[in-house]
Design a protein around this motif. Structure first.
Motif, mmCIF file in Angstrom:
data_model
loop_
_atom_site.group_PDB
_atom_site.id
_atom_site.type_symbol
_atom_site.label_atom_id
_atom_site.label_comp_id
_atom_site.label_asym_id
_atom_site.label_seq_id
_atom_site.Cartn_x
_atom_site.Cartn_y
_atom_site.Cartn_z
ATOM 1 N N GLN A 95 83.992 73.192 -120.089
ATOM 2 C CA GLN A 95 85.398 72.801 -120.073
ATOM 3 C C GLN A 95 85.997 73.172 -118.734
ATOM 4 O OE1 GLN A 95 87.863 74.304 -123.204
ATOM 5 N NE2 GLN A 95 86.238 74.237 -124.712
ATOM 6 N N THR A 96 87.059 72.494 -118.361
ATOM 7 C CA THR A 96 87.762 72.907 -117.157
ATOM 8 C C THR A 96 88.696 74.062 -117.503
ATOM 9 O OG1 THR A 96 89.622 71.467 -117.541
ATOM 10 C CG2 THR A 96 87.761 70.514 -116.364
ATOM 11 N N VAL A 97 89.215 74.711 -116.468
ATOM 12 C CA VAL A 97 90.142 75.821 -116.693
ATOM 13 C C VAL A 97 91.357 75.357 -117.493
ATOM 14 C CG1 VAL A 97 91.671 77.461 -115.560
ATOM 15 C CG2 VAL A 97 89.400 77.041 -114.611
ATOM 16 N N VAL A 98 91.880 74.176 -117.140
ATOM 17 C CA VAL A 98 93.078 73.680 -117.818
ATOM 18 C C VAL A 98 92.780 73.374 -119.291
ATOM 19 C CG1 VAL A 98 94.841 71.891 -117.839
ATOM 20 C CG2 VAL A 98 93.976 72.745 -115.668
ATOM 21 N N ASP A 99 91.634 72.726 -119.544
ATOM 22 C CA ASP A 99 91.207 72.473 -120.926
ATOM 23 C C ASP A 99 91.217 73.758 -121.728
ATOM 24 O OD1 ASP A 99 90.640 69.766 -121.194
ATOM 25 O OD2 ASP A 99 88.682 69.949 -120.223
ATOM 26 N N ALA A 100 90.599 74.783 -121.143
ATOM 27 C CA ALA A 100 90.446 76.043 -121.855
ATOM 28 C C ALA A 100 91.803 76.708 -122.073
ATOM 29 C CB ALA A 100 89.511 76.971 -121.084
ATOM 30 N N LEU A 101 92.700 76.604 -121.082
ATOM 31 C CA LEU A 101 94.029 77.213 -121.222
ATOM 32 C C LEU A 101 94.765 76.613 -122.413
ATOM 33 C CD1 LEU A 101 95.471 77.491 -117.592
ATOM 34 C CD2 LEU A 101 94.986 79.376 -119.150
ATOM 35 N N LEU A 126 96.816 68.352 -109.251
ATOM 36 C CA LEU A 126 98.056 68.123 -109.998
ATOM 37 C C LEU A 126 97.813 67.157 -111.162
ATOM 38 C CD1 LEU A 126 100.717 67.812 -107.162
ATOM 39 C CD2 LEU A 126 100.932 69.270 -109.174
ATOM 40 N N SER A 127 97.068 66.080 -110.885
ATOM 41 C CA SER A 127 96.792 65.120 -111.945
ATOM 42 C C SER A 127 95.877 65.721 -113.008
ATOM 43 C CB SER A 127 96.145 63.854 -111.381
ATOM 44 O OG SER A 127 96.982 63.282 -110.417
ATOM 45 N N TYR A 128 94.898 66.518 -112.572
ATOM 46 C CA TYR A 128 94.015 67.179 -113.546
ATOM 47 C C TYR A 128 94.819 68.054 -114.503
ATOM 48 C CZ TYR A 128 89.832 66.165 -110.636
ATOM 49 O OH TYR A 128 88.825 65.570 -109.936
ATOM 50 N N MET A 129 95.803 68.786 -113.939
ATOM 51 C CA MET A 129 96.567 69.719 -114.766
ATOM 52 C C MET A 129 97.228 69.010 -115.935
ATOM 53 S SD MET A 129 98.623 72.167 -112.152
ATOM 54 C CE MET A 129 98.025 72.114 -110.494
ATOM 55 N N PHE A 130 97.834 67.847 -115.646
ATOM 56 C CA PHE A 130 98.485 67.107 -116.720
ATOM 57 C C PHE A 130 97.450 66.445 -117.623
ATOM 58 C CE2 PHE A 130 101.951 67.461 -113.746
ATOM 59 C CZ PHE A 130 103.073 67.548 -114.552
ATOM 60 N N ALA A 131 96.510 65.717 -117.002
ATOM 61 C CA ALA A 131 95.598 64.887 -117.776
ATOM 62 C C ALA A 131 94.739 65.727 -118.713
ATOM 63 C CB ALA A 131 94.720 64.067 -116.838
ATOM 64 N N GLN A 132 94.194 66.830 -118.206
ATOM 65 C CA GLN A 132 93.297 67.625 -119.045
ATOM 66 C C GLN A 132 94.064 68.324 -120.157
ATOM 67 O OE1 GLN A 132 91.468 70.043 -116.049
ATOM 68 N NE2 GLN A 132 90.265 68.339 -115.246
ATOM 69 N N LEU A 167 97.929 56.859 -112.214
ATOM 70 C CA LEU A 167 99.362 56.663 -111.994
ATOM 71 C C LEU A 167 100.013 57.974 -111.556
ATOM 72 C CD1 LEU A 167 101.840 54.784 -112.245
ATOM 73 C CD2 LEU A 167 102.117 55.624 -114.582
ATOM 74 N N LEU A 168 99.545 59.071 -112.156
ATOM 75 C CA LEU A 168 100.141 60.368 -111.867
ATOM 76 C C LEU A 168 99.973 60.764 -110.395
ATOM 77 C CD1 LEU A 168 101.669 62.226 -113.677
ATOM 78 C CD2 LEU A 168 99.620 63.590 -113.965
ATOM 79 N N TYR A 169 98.741 60.649 -109.849
ATOM 80 C CA TYR A 169 98.610 61.048 -108.441
ATOM 81 C C TYR A 169 99.333 60.063 -107.523
ATOM 82 C CZ TYR A 169 94.283 58.098 -107.982
ATOM 83 O OH TYR A 169 93.384 57.091 -107.964
ATOM 84 N N THR A 170 99.403 58.810 -107.950
ATOM 85 C CA THR A 170 100.152 57.832 -107.162
ATOM 86 C C THR A 170 101.616 58.269 -107.039
ATOM 87 O OG1 THR A 170 98.690 56.116 -108.024
ATOM 88 C CG2 THR A 170 100.740 55.387 -106.976
ATOM 89 N N ILE A 171 102.196 58.647 -108.189
ATOM 90 C CA ILE A 171 103.607 59.067 -108.191
ATOM 91 C C ILE A 171 103.796 60.358 -107.395
ATOM 92 C CG2 ILE A 171 105.473 59.902 -109.671
ATOM 93 C CD1 ILE A 171 104.440 58.020 -111.845
ATOM 94 N N MET A 172 102.894 61.318 -107.599
ATOM 95 C CA MET A 172 103.012 62.613 -106.915
ATOM 96 C C MET A 172 103.009 62.443 -105.394
ATOM 97 S SD MET A 172 103.164 65.181 -109.009
ATOM 98 C CE MET A 172 102.916 65.521 -110.737
ATOM 99 N N ILE A 173 102.069 61.630 -104.896
ATOM 100 C CA ILE A 173 101.979 61.448 -103.446
ATOM 101 C C ILE A 173 103.244 60.778 -102.925
ATOM 102 C CG2 ILE A 173 100.692 60.281 -101.606
ATOM 103 C CD1 ILE A 173 98.171 60.632 -103.360
ATOM 104 N N ALA A 174 103.727 59.779 -103.664
ATOM 105 C CA ALA A 174 104.936 59.083 -103.235
ATOM 106 C C ALA A 174 106.127 60.034 -103.210
ATOM 107 C CB ALA A 174 105.214 57.901 -104.171
#
Lengths: 121, 404
Positions: B65-71, B292-298, B318-325
Motif C-alpha cells: 500500500q502507499t503511505v496515503v492508502d495506509a493513513l 498532490l494528486s496521489y494524496m487525493f486519489a489514493q 484532472l486534479l494535477y491539471t487543475i493544481m498546476i494551473a
C-alpha cells in the motif's frame, strides 16, 4: 469482525481488481426488536461529505444538482456482494454493475477526452 | 538485473532530484549570512529525510500500500482529511515556488521577466505528466538534475577550510542575529524534510510492485541517495559562504547569487546556476504535482496510475491539471518566488508533526509492517528531528514575522 477497524475506510476492489472507491459509510437496518443488521456499504458522496460535516454535504448536494453525472441515488453495495475482507474489501461484482465510477466516467467523457492526447501514453 | 537497474535509477533520483529552489535558496542564504555555521541543520534534515524515505519504501514493500492508502485505512476519513488539508496546502505552496524557480532561471538566461515564462513552464510540466510514463518523468528529470553537481565542483575549487566545515556539523549559536539564524535553521529543515517526497516515493514503490525482497535495496537507495543529495546542499552553502558572504550579497535576486558559481567557474558559472535551478525545480515540480494528486486519489479510492493514459484515471489527471494551473496564477501576477519559497519551507517545518507522527504510528503497526516494523533507532532519530524542527519553528517563525 470489527466494522470500523476491518471494513470502514478500506479500499473497494471489484472482481477484476479495479479500484472502485473506499468504504465511506455503512448502512445498518434496525427492525423492531431484532438485532441491527449491516445491509450495504456506501461509496463516495454524499456519505463521504457527511463525514466532513453537514455543511459539506449540503454544498455537495447543491453542486451535484447542477453539474456532474447526476446519478440518482447514492452508491450502495449490498453486503452479500462482498467476496472477502483483507487489506482491501473485495467484491464479487464488476464496477459496471454499480454507479461507483459515474464521476470517473463523466469527467473522462466531458473533460479529459476533450483535451488532446488523453487517450494514450 | 532488474534490481540493479532500479538501484542505479533510485540513486539517480536521490542525487539528481535533491536540489530544488527550497534547498538552494535556504542553503545559499545560510552561507551568505552565517558562513558555515548552519551546516548542522542540513545534515540533520537530510538524515531525517533519509530515514523517512526508507520507511515509506519499506511500508509499501511490506504492505503493498502507499503511505496515503495506509493513513486512510488505519486512521479513518476524518483524520485523513485533516492531514490531507495540511500537507496539500503546504505542498501546493512549494509547487508555486518550484514553478517560479524554473521561470526565474529562464529570466536569468533570457532577460525576459519571469511572469512571462510561467504559462509556457506550467504547460510544459503538464504535458510531461499527461503524455509520459512515471519512469520517464522521474528519471528524465533526475538525469537533467545531475547538472547540479557543478555546486560540488565549485565548493571544491573555492578551497574551503575543511576543518571549519567539519566543525559546523555540531550546532552552535551565533553571537547576534539569532532570530534570523533560527528562521534559517527552520527553513533548511523544512526544505530537507519534505512529506510529499514520501508520498511520491511510496507510490513509485507500489507502481513498481515492490515486495519484501526490495527492503535491502530500498535501504541502500534511501541512505546513499539522500546523503549524496545532502552533500550537494552543503556544497551550495559552502560556495555561498565563500563568495556571497565576503561580497555582502544576500540572496534576494538570483542574478546576484549566481556569483556563488561564477567565483569558482567564471566562464560557465552563470549559465550553470540557471540550469541547475531550472532542472532541479523541474524535477521537484513534477514530483509535487503527482504527489498532490496521489494524496487525493489514493485516500478517496480513485484510480491513480501515472502509467495509464489520462482517460483511464480521469479524476487523477484532472486534479494535477487543475493544481498546476492554479499554482501558475500567483506567479503571473508577479508574486516573488523566493519569498514564497522561504514561507513555504518554514511552514513545511511547522507542519511536520501532523504529517510525520501518524506515519510513525503506521511504521510501528504490526498490521502494516509485520516483522519489518521500525526499530528504536529510526523511531528516535525521526522523533528527535521533528521535535527540534517544530520547537524551532514555533519560536523562530513569529520572531521573523514580528521582525519583518
Amino acid at each position: 469482525m470489527d466494522l470500523v477497524r476491518d471494513v470502514l475506510d478500506k479500499r473497494l476492489l471489484d472482481r477484476d481488481d479495479t479500484i472502485i472507491g473506499r468504504v465511506d459509510g455503512l448502512i445498518i437496518e434496525v427492525h423492531g426488536d431484532s438485532q441491527p443488521r449491516v445491509t450495504h456499504l456506501s461509496v463516495g458522496g454524499p456519505a463521504v461529505f457527511a463525514r466532513i460535516g453537514n455543511w459539506a454535504a449540503s454544498l455537495a448536494k447543491l453542486l451535484g444538482a447542477h453539474w456532474g453525472p447526476k446519478r440518482g441515488a447514492p452508491v450502495r453495495i449490498a453486503w452479500s456482494d462482498i467476496d472477502h475482507f483483507g487489506r482491501n474489501v473485495k467484491l464479487t461484482i464488476s464496477c459496471e454493475d454499480t454507479e461507483a465510477m459515474a464521476w470517473e466516467d463523466w469527467i473522462g467523457e466531458h473533460i479529459i477526452s476533450r483535451i488532446p492526447g488523453g487517450g494514450s501514453k | 538485473m532488474k534490481k540493479i537497474l532500479q538501484l542505479a535509477l533510485g540513486l539517480l533520483t536521490g542525487i539528481g532530484g535533491f536540489l530544488e529552489i527550497g534547498s538552494i535558496t535556504t542553503a545559499a542564504q545560510a552561507g551568505a549570512s552565517f558562513g558555515f555555521q548552519l551546516i548542522w541543520a542540513i545534515a540533520l534534515g537530510t538524515i531525517c529525510l533519509g530515514f523517512l524515505v526508507e520507511m515509506s519504501g519499506r511500508l509499501s514493500a511490506v504492505s503493498k500500500q502507499t503511505v496515503v492508502d495506509a493513513l486512510r485505512s488505519r486512521f479513518g476519513f476524518r483524520f485523513y482529511i485533516v492531514v490531507l488539508a495540511i500537507v496539500a496546502a503546504v505542498s501546493f505552496l512549494v509547487l508555486i515556488a518550484e514553478l517560479g524557480g524554473i521561470a526565474l532561471s529562464l529570466q536569468m538566461l533570457t532577460g525576459v521577466g519571469f511572469p512571462w515564462w510561467v504559462v509556457p513552464v506550467a504547460f510544459f510540466i503538464w504535458v510531461m505528466l499527461w503524455k509520459l510514463k512515471l519512469d520517464l518523468v522521474e528519471n528524465g528529470a533526475s538525469a537533467l538534475g545531475l547538472v547540479t553537481i557543478c555546486f560540488v565542483v565549485a565548493a571544491f575549487r573555492l578551497h574551503p577550510h575543511w576543518g571549519s566545515v567539519a566543525h559546523s556539523f555540531v550546532p552552535s549559536l551565533p553571537t547576534d542575529n539569532r532570530a534570523k539564524y533560527g528562521f534559517l535553521a527552520v527553513s533548511i529543515l523544512g526544505a530537507s524534510i519534505t512529506p510529499y517526497l514520501m508520498f511520491f516515493y511510496s507510490s513509485g514503490a507500489v507502481e513498481d510492485e515492490w515486495d519484501e525482497s526490495y527492503i535491502p535495496i530500498n535501504r541502500f537507495i534511501a541512505g546513499s541517495g539522500m546523503s549524496v543529495g545532502g552533500l550537494f546542499s552543503i556544497a551550495v552553502l559552502i560556495a555561498a559562504a565563500l563568495t556571497l558572504r565576503p561580497a555582502g550579497i544576500n540572496i534576494e535576486k538570483f542574478e546576484q547569487s549566481a556569483l556563488l558559481l561564477t567565483g569558482a567557474l567564471p566562464r560557465w558559472g552563470f549559465v550553470l546556476f540557471a540550469l541547475s535551478l531550472a532542472f532541479g525545480c523541474l524535477g521537484a515540480a513534477l514530483e509535487i504535482s503527482l504527489a498532490l494528486s496521489y494524496m487525493f486519489a489514493q485516500g478517496l479510492g480513485w484510480n491513480w496510475s501515472e502509467n495509464e493514459p489520462a482517460q483511464r484515471d480521469a479524476r487523477f489527471s484532472l486534479l494535477y491539471t487543475i493544481m498546476i494551473a492554479l499554482a501558475a496564477i500567483p506567479l503571473l501576477f508577479g508574486v516573488d518566488p523566493i519569498q514564497v519559497t522561504m514561507i513555504s519551507m518554514a511552514l513545511t517545518a511547522a507542519s511536520l508533526p501532523f504529517s510525520i507522527v501518524p506515519f510513525l504510528f503506521l511504521m510501528n503497526d504490526k498490521e502494516f509492517c509485520g516483522e519489518h516494523r521500525n526499530g528504536w533507532v529510526s523511531n528516535s532519530v525521526v522523533v528527535i528531528v521533528i521535535v527540534i524542527a517544530f520547537v524551532l519553528s514555533v519560536i523562530a517563525i513569529p520572531l521573523q514575522v514580528m521582525g519583518g
